[in-house]
Each structure stands twice: as structure tokens, then as C-alpha cells.
Design an enzyme around this catalytic site. Structure first.
Site, PDB file in Angstrom:
ATOM      1  N   GLU A 292       8.987  15.812  16.104  1.00 31.33           N
ATOM      2  CA  GLU A 292       9.758  15.660  14.672  1.00 31.33           C
ATOM      3  C   GLU A 292       8.861  16.655  13.729  1.00 31.33           C
ATOM      4  OE1 GLU A 292       8.161  12.128  12.239  1.00 31.33           O
ATOM      5  OE2 GLU A 292      10.242  11.936  11.961  1.00 31.33           O
TER       6      GLU A 292
ATOM      7  N   LYS B 175       1.022  -1.296  -0.109  1.00 32.55           N
ATOM      8  CA  LYS B 175      -0.147  -0.034   0.120  1.00 32.55           C
ATOM      9  C   LYS B 175       1.062   1.046   0.093  1.00 32.55           C
ATOM     10  CE  LYS B 175      -1.964   2.948   2.098  1.00 32.55           C
ATOM     11  NZ  LYS B 175      -1.804   4.413   1.643  1.00 32.55           N
TER      12      LYS B 175
ATOM     13  N   CYS C  26      13.726  10.503   7.452  1.00 33.78           N
ATOM     14  CA  CYS C  26      13.508   9.964   8.828  1.00 33.78           C
ATOM     15  C   CYS C  26      14.889   9.944   9.628  1.00 33.78           C
ATOM     16  CB  CYS C  26      12.828   8.571   8.713  1.00 33.78           C
ATOM     17  SG  CYS C  26      14.001   7.380   8.199  1.00 33.78           S
TER      18      CYS C  26
HETATM   19  P1  NAD Z   1       2.235   8.272   7.713  1.00 32.43           P
HETATM   20  O1  NAD Z   1       2.360   7.489   8.988  1.00 32.43           O
HETATM   21  O2  NAD Z   1       1.363   9.347   7.640  1.00 32.43           O
HETATM   22  O3  NAD Z   1       1.908   7.398   6.396  1.00 32.43           O
HETATM   23  C1  NAD Z   1       2.565   6.127   6.257  1.00 32.43           C
HETATM   24  C2  NAD Z   1       1.642   5.319   5.377  1.00 32.43           C
HETATM   25  O4  NAD Z   1       0.547   4.687   6.277  1.00 32.43           O
HETATM   26  C3  NAD Z   1       0.720   5.657   4.155  1.00 32.43           C
HETATM   27  O5  NAD Z   1       0.727   4.861   3.199  1.00 32.43           O
HETATM   28  C4  NAD Z   1      -0.610   5.940   4.895  1.00 32.43           C
HETATM   29  O6  NAD Z   1      -1.737   5.788   3.747  1.00 32.43           O
HETATM   30  C5  NAD Z   1      -0.520   4.752   5.793  1.00 32.43           C
HETATM   31  N1  NAD Z   1      -1.660   4.859   6.833  1.00 32.43           N
HETATM   32  C6  NAD Z   1      -1.904   5.880   7.410  1.00 32.43           C
HETATM   33  N2  NAD Z   1      -3.021   5.649   8.252  1.00 32.43           N
HETATM   34  C7  NAD Z   1      -3.045   4.362   8.398  1.00 32.43           C
HETATM   35  C8  NAD Z   1      -3.956   3.318   9.148  1.00 32.43           C
HETATM   36  N3  NAD Z   1      -4.536   3.854  10.118  1.00 32.43           N
HETATM   37  N4  NAD Z   1      -3.768   2.041   8.850  1.00 32.43           N
HETATM   38  C9  NAD Z   1      -2.992   1.641   7.993  1.00 32.43           C
HETATM   39  N5  NAD Z   1      -2.347   2.485   7.137  1.00 32.43           N
HETATM   40  C10 NAD Z   1      -2.254   3.837   7.461  1.00 32.43           C
HETATM   41  O7  NAD Z   1       3.571   8.737   7.368  1.00 32.43           O
HETATM   42  P2  NAD Z   1       4.132   9.396   6.137  1.00 32.43           P
HETATM   43  O8  NAD Z   1       3.667  10.860   6.386  1.00 32.43           O
HETATM   44  O9  NAD Z   1       3.810   8.952   4.898  1.00 32.43           O
HETATM   45  O10 NAD Z   1       5.578   9.522   6.256  1.00 32.43           O
HETATM   46  C11 NAD Z   1       6.555  10.391   7.064  1.00 32.43           C
HETATM   47  C12 NAD Z   1       6.935   9.644   8.274  1.00 32.43           C
HETATM   48  O11 NAD Z   1       7.516   8.274   8.081  1.00 32.43           O
HETATM   49  C13 NAD Z   1       7.776  10.349   9.410  1.00 32.43           C
HETATM   50  O12 NAD Z   1       7.245  10.234  10.799  1.00 32.43           O
HETATM   51  C14 NAD Z   1       9.210   9.724   8.924  1.00 32.43           C
HETATM   52  O13 NAD Z   1      10.070   9.953  10.152  1.00 32.43           O
HETATM   53  C15 NAD Z   1       8.840   8.362   8.937  1.00 32.43           C
HETATM   54  N6  NAD Z   1       9.899   7.597   8.362  1.00 32.43           N
HETATM   55  C16 NAD Z   1      10.575   6.798   9.204  1.00 32.43           C
HETATM   56  C17 NAD Z   1      11.283   5.882   8.618  1.00 32.43           C
HETATM   57  C18 NAD Z   1      12.251   4.768   9.181  1.00 32.43           C
HETATM   58  O14 NAD Z   1      13.009   4.222   8.689  1.00 32.43           O
HETATM   59  N7  NAD Z   1      12.144   4.879  10.579  1.00 32.43           N
HETATM   60  C19 NAD Z   1      11.748   6.036   6.969  1.00 32.43           C
HETATM   61  C20 NAD Z   1      11.036   7.081   6.264  1.00 32.43           C
HETATM   62  C21 NAD Z   1       9.969   7.634   7.035  1.00 32.43           C
HETATM   63  O1  6OD Z   2      18.610   3.233   4.288  1.00 31.03           O
HETATM   64  C1  6OD Z   2      17.492   2.621   4.430  1.00 31.03           C
HETATM   65  O2  6OD Z   2      17.548   1.319   4.431  1.00 31.03           O
HETATM   66  C2  6OD Z   2      16.414   3.172   4.898  1.00 31.03           C
HETATM   67  N1  6OD Z   2      15.465   2.635   5.440  1.00 31.03           N
HETATM   68  C3  6OD Z   2      16.345   4.555   4.885  1.00 31.03           C
HETATM   69  C4  6OD Z   2      15.289   5.311   5.646  1.00 31.03           C
HETATM   70  C5  6OD Z   2      15.185   6.705   5.109  1.00 31.03           C
HETATM   71  C6  6OD Z   2      14.102   7.533   5.610  1.00 31.03           C
HETATM   72  O3  6OD Z   2      13.783   8.389   5.392  1.00 31.03           O
END
Ligand code: NAD
Ligand code: 6OD
Length: 486
Positions: A390, A178, A288
Site C-alpha cells: 500500500e 484520538k 483507503c
Molecule cells: P496510522 O495507523 O499511522 O494512524 C492512525 C491513528 O492511529 C492515528 O491517530 C495515530 O496517532 C494512531 N496510532 C498510531 N500508533 C498507535 C498505537 N501504537 N496505539 C494507538 N494509536 C496509535 O494511519 P494513518 O497514516 O493515519 O492513515 C492511513 C492508513 O489508514 C492507511 O493504511 C489507510 O489504508 C488506512 N485507512 C483505512 C480505512 C478503512 O476504512 N479501511 C480508511 C481510512 C484509512
Molecule cells: O465511506 C465510509 O464509510 C468509509 N469508511 C470510507 C473510508 C474511506 C477511506 O479512506
């Protein structure tokens, strides 16, 4: 104009919900196309297709054949490199260079890496004694977990999606992806590659839509999904964990961060500024692992702030295809509102704005984009919103410190624990401090340098579990012990 369809059981389909939504380019607000929205019916069809694939030829492929297929997928991405670059630029608005040199090659690299890892990681075995003196032999085998739900964010869509899909498929699972509603492009395009290289139908499925009451929630609630891997916000992870509890499905979560950089006075300034310039502003701060809290040893503080200001002010916002552009927009107007609310709050809470703080003047053809200025603050209290929450934008707070212990204390004073970076030429100090910072990954004198065999994930509110190398195999397989009485 492109329309984005689901990819289910090897076919592109609009599904039956009759719903669709717009995808607009972040850099100018123009329409990329319409995306079909999946509901319970589309998710159920995808789950049935994936479960059928797990009973078909896919289940009988040898590890060698699966590894060959992983390499073919990687080659397929490379063959269609420009299509992937274009799709991701349309979705995220980031500069072509970022796509060409970092995010798209990493999509292919993920498949190559797990083709090797699946062939090279062994399992354990134990000989044991038995009362009859003949003994027994225990050995473990790995079997795929089944159907994996893969829920993705928008900030590095292909990289983050394939980081999960590649190991899941290498382990012999079927997936339902998704993608974020903001970035439908590359997950859809990957469906074409899967067909081109002969991945069996139903092994890779994509259903578009939103989270709550849409494809995301229906996927995580579906009892036919055996495990859920998710990257996104901590709050969303909490909701998904509640769904996963029904049926006791396993979860792997990569969540938010409020990452720090600790810069000691003996740091190499060129190395430090290159790394922090990227960690604060790459992808318009939407990484992230990005740095939003910078701690600088007091003797270096003024010089560091001046150097980072120069870095920020040298960035050139522009359209993704403009060769001069080094800085893209935020993903959406909605996200810009969120980031700007922190810009306002930081000033209200007493920040000195070193640079930025608002919306840049852009030429008329880009005025509809979600542009924002890279921003640096100093002078905020440790409990200010911009220092504790964040933001996920191109902004950071720089704060002086006087001792190693103080820096470690400040770095750990957060509910998050994703990443940190330490800058020093004192190797002993680097090791000592790295071991005390409570995060999943610490870089010394670098940032976002990734060996895909290493554990990746977050502590505290930044995640559950680790992926990468053998750790991905732990999540995407069931390890079974076989005990043979000799
Ligand atoms: P988000 O949580 O808003 O959405 C992520 C995904 O989850 C989307 O596909 C969304 O449609 C889906 N989603 C939302 N609510 C849901 C529910 N109730 N059930 C199932 N699916 C649901 O995140 P975002 O805004 O797309 O991304 C930014 C966030 O992601 C930031 O907090 C960032 O730090 C985090 N992030 C973390 C990493 C990591 O490796 N730790 C990597 C990239 C991004
Ligand atoms: O390098 C990766 O494997 C990874 N998960 C990076 C995450 C980036 C976040 O925005």
C-alpha cells in the site's frame, strides 16, 4: 492562528502534560497552530468523564431522544458547515470542492443515518416449548457497550471519525476520540457543536496526541475503555490489538488496502474513466478504498492507459481555496518521502512511467507544500513493491489481462482485501466476478458509492469486523437475551 485543545467532560482544556506540537498546512507548510499533546493523565480524566456520563442522564435517554440528538448534531454540523470546511482544508490541504461536496456533508449524514438506523433495527425473539407445556419466550435487547475508544487516521478526518462516533452515540455509549496528530481540527470543532446542541458532558471527549507512548497508546491500554474502534494502518492495528487483548476488549478495525479495478473490454469508457480517475487520484490518492492496481483486458489496454494519462495530466494542483484547483497535496513531507520512495523503487524495478513520477513545479507561495505528481506505471512484475504494498498516494500500476480467471487470480493475489471495482456492461459477468473477489466491498461500474446501511469493512489484512447499518449496532452494543418462562 488556532490552538487545538482537548475536549474533556464538556470543556476545552490544555491538560497537564505541558506538551504541544505544531500543525502545519500541507499545501504550503505554513503554521495552522499548536496542538496540545495528551498523556496518561488526560486519557484517565477523559475515561473517568465518560464513565460518569454513562451513569448520568445520558444513560436514561430514550432511543427517540437519542435519535433527536443525533439529528441535532447533524444540523449543528450543517449550521457550521463553512467552519468545518475551513478546518479540514487547513488540516489536509484538499480542494474546497472535495470538502463541500463529499467529506463534510458525509459527517452530518453519518449522524442522520444512525438516528434512523437505531430506531428501525429490531432484535430477535423466539418462542420455545417447555416440558410443562406452558412455554417460554426469548427476546433480545441491546445495551450500550460503555466507553468506546475511537482512534482515527488523517485522510478523511471528519467522515471517518463520525462514521464511528455517530453509531457509538446512537447506541448510547460515551466516546473518547484520538484524532490523528496530522488533523486535529474537525474533531475539536465537533466538541463545540456537541455543547451547542446539548449533548451531556463526558459523552463526547477528544484527546489529542500521537500513537506510541502518547494519547493513542494510553487510550487503548486504559482498562476503563470497553471497546476500541480503529481506522488506520494494518501495522498500527496489530499494536492496538495487543493492547486490547488485556481485559479482552472488543475491536473493530478498518485497515489498509491494495485495491484493484478490473476493466473488461466491453466496459463503458466514460463511466470507467470517471470512476477510475477518482479512485486513483481523489484526495491525492489518500483514500483507503482507492485503486492502486488496475487490470485491463488486453484489447482495451492501450486506449485505457492513454485515457487515464489524459485524466491525470488534466488535474490542476492548487491551494484549497483556489477555485481552479482539483488536486491537493499529500498530508505531510514525511508521507511524501514515503510515496516518493515507491516512485523511485518502481523505476528501479523496471516500470515504464506513463506520466508523473516526481514533484511538480509549484509557484513560490506553495513551494513549501507536500506536492507530488499523479503517477501511472505499466510494465511492473506482479511482485514489485509498487504492485504489492500500500502506497497511499496518487499512483497506480496498469496491467493487461487475457481472461476472467486470470483477472480474478491477480486481484486476489494480495494480503489485503478491502475493496475492488469491476467495469463491464455484461451483467452476468459482473455478478460472477464480484462474488469471487476476496474483499469487503466491490463496486460494479462505480466507486465509493455508499449506502450507510450496508456492511463496510475488509477481509484478510484489511480489517476485522464490519460497520454500517445493523453491523455497527452489533459492535457498539451488547445484545442480551431475556428468557421468560410463561
Ligand atoms: P496510522 O495507523 O499511522 O494512524 C492512525 C491513528 O492511529 C492515528 O491517530 C495515530 O496517532 C494512531 N496510532 C498510531 N500508533 C498507535 C498505537 N501504537 N496505539 C494507538 N494509536 C496509535 O494511519 P494513518 O497514516 O493515519 O492513515 C492511513 C492508513 O489508514 C492507511 O493504511 C489507510 O489504508 C488506512 N485507512 C483505512 C480505512 C478503512 O476504512 N479501511 C480508511 C481510512 C484509512
Ligand atoms: O465511506 C465510509 O464509510 C468509509 N469508511 C470510507 C473510508 C474511506 C477511506 O479512506
Amino acid at each position: 492562528m488556532t490552538d487545538f485543545l482537548h475536549f474533556i467532560d464538556g470543556d476545552f482544556t490544555a491538560g497537564t502534560s505541558g506538551k504541544r506540537f505544531e500543525k502545519r498546512r500541507p499545501h504550503d507548510g505554513s503554521l495552522v497552530g499548536h496542538v496540545v499533546e495528551g498523556g496518561a493523565a488526560e486519557i484517565d480524566t477523559a475515561v473517568q468523564a465518560a464513565r460518569a456520563a454513562m451513569r448520568g442522564p445520558w444513560a436514561r435517554l430514550s432511543v427517540d431522544d437519542r435519535a433527536d440528538l443525533m439529528r441535532a448534531i447533524a444540523d449543528g454540523i450543517t449550521r457550521r458547515f463553512n467552519d468545518f470546511v475551513e478546518a479540514e482544508m487547513a488540516d489536509t490541504g484538499q480542494p474546497r470542492g472535495t470538502m463541500e461536496h463529499a467529506f463534510i456533508p458525509r459527517g452530518a449524514a453519518n449522524f442522520k443515518a444512525f438516528a434512523d438506523i437505531i430506531k428501525n433495527v429490531s432484535t430477535e425473539s423466539f418462542e420455545m416449548q417447555t416440558p410443562d407445556g406452558k412455554g417460554a419466550l426469548n427476546y433480545a435487547i441491546r445495551r450500550p457497550k460503555g466507553v468506546i475508544g475511537v482512534i482515527c487516521p488523517w485522510n478523511a478526518p471528519l467522515l471517518l471519525m463520525t462514521w464511528k462516533v455517530a453509531p457509538a452515540l446512537a447506541c448510547g455509549n460515551a466516546v473518547i476520540v484520538k484524532p490523528s496528530e496530522e488533523t486535529p481540527g474537525t474533531a475539536t470543532l465537533l466538541g463545540e457543536v456537541m455543547n451547542e446542541v446539548g449533548v451531556p458532558k463526558g459523552v463526547y471527549n477528544v484527546v489529542h496526541g500521537f500513537g506510541p507512548d502518547s494519547a493513542g497508546a494510553f487510550l487503548t491500554e486504559h482498562p476503563g475503555v470497553d471497546a476500541i474502534t480503529f481506522t488506520g494502518e494494518t501495522r498500527t492495528g496489530t499494536a492496538i490489538m495487543q493492547s486490547a487483548a488485556k481485559g479482552l476488549r472488543d475491536v473493530s478495525f478498518e485497515l489498509g488496502g491494495k485495491n484493484s479495478a478490473i476493466v473488461f473490454a466491453d466496459a463503458d469508457m466514460d463511466v470507467t474513466m470517471e470512476a477510475i480517475g477518482r479512485s486513483a487520484f481523489l484526495n491525492c490518492g489518500q483514500v483507503c478504498l482507492g485503486t492502486e492496481r488496475i487490470l485491463v483486458e488486453r484489447p482495451l489496454f492501450e486506449r485505457f492507459v492513454a485515457a487515464l494519462k489524459a485524466k491525470a495530466e488534466a488535474l490542476k494542483p492548487g491551494a484549497p481555496n483556489d477555485k481552479a484547483s482539483t488536486f491537493g497535496p499529500l498530508i505531510s513531507q514525511e508521507h511524501r518521502q514515503k510515496v516518493l520512495s515507491y516512485y523511485t523503487k518502481a523505476v528501479e524495478q523496471g516500470a515504464t512511467v506513463v506520466t508523473g513520477g516526481g514533484i511538480p513545479d509549484m509557484p513560490e507561495d506553495l513551494a513549501g507544500g507536500s506536492w507530488i505528481q499523479p503517477t501511472i506505471w505499466t510494465g511492473l512484475a506482479d511482485d514489485a513493491a509498487a504492485v504489492t504494498e500500500e502506497i497511499f498516494g496518487p499512483c497506480c500500476h496498469v496491467r493487461p489481462f487475457d481472461s476472467e480467471e486470470e483477472a480474478i487470480g491477480i486481484a486476489n493475489d494480495t494480503e489485503y482485501g478491502l475493496s475492488a471495482s469491476i467495469f463491464t456492461t455484461n451483467l452476468a459477468r459482473a455478478h460472477r466476478v464480484a462474488a469471487q473477489v476476496d474483499v469487503g466491498i466491490t463496486w460494479v461500474n462505480s466507486w465509493f458509492l455508499r449506502d450507510l446501511r450496508t456492511p463496510f469493512g475488509g477481509s484478510k489484512q484489511s480489517g476485522i469486523g464490519r460497520e454500517g447499518g445493523v453491523h455497527s449496532l452489533e459492535f457498539y452494543t451488547e445484545l442480551r437475551n431475556i428468557c421468560v418462562k410463561l
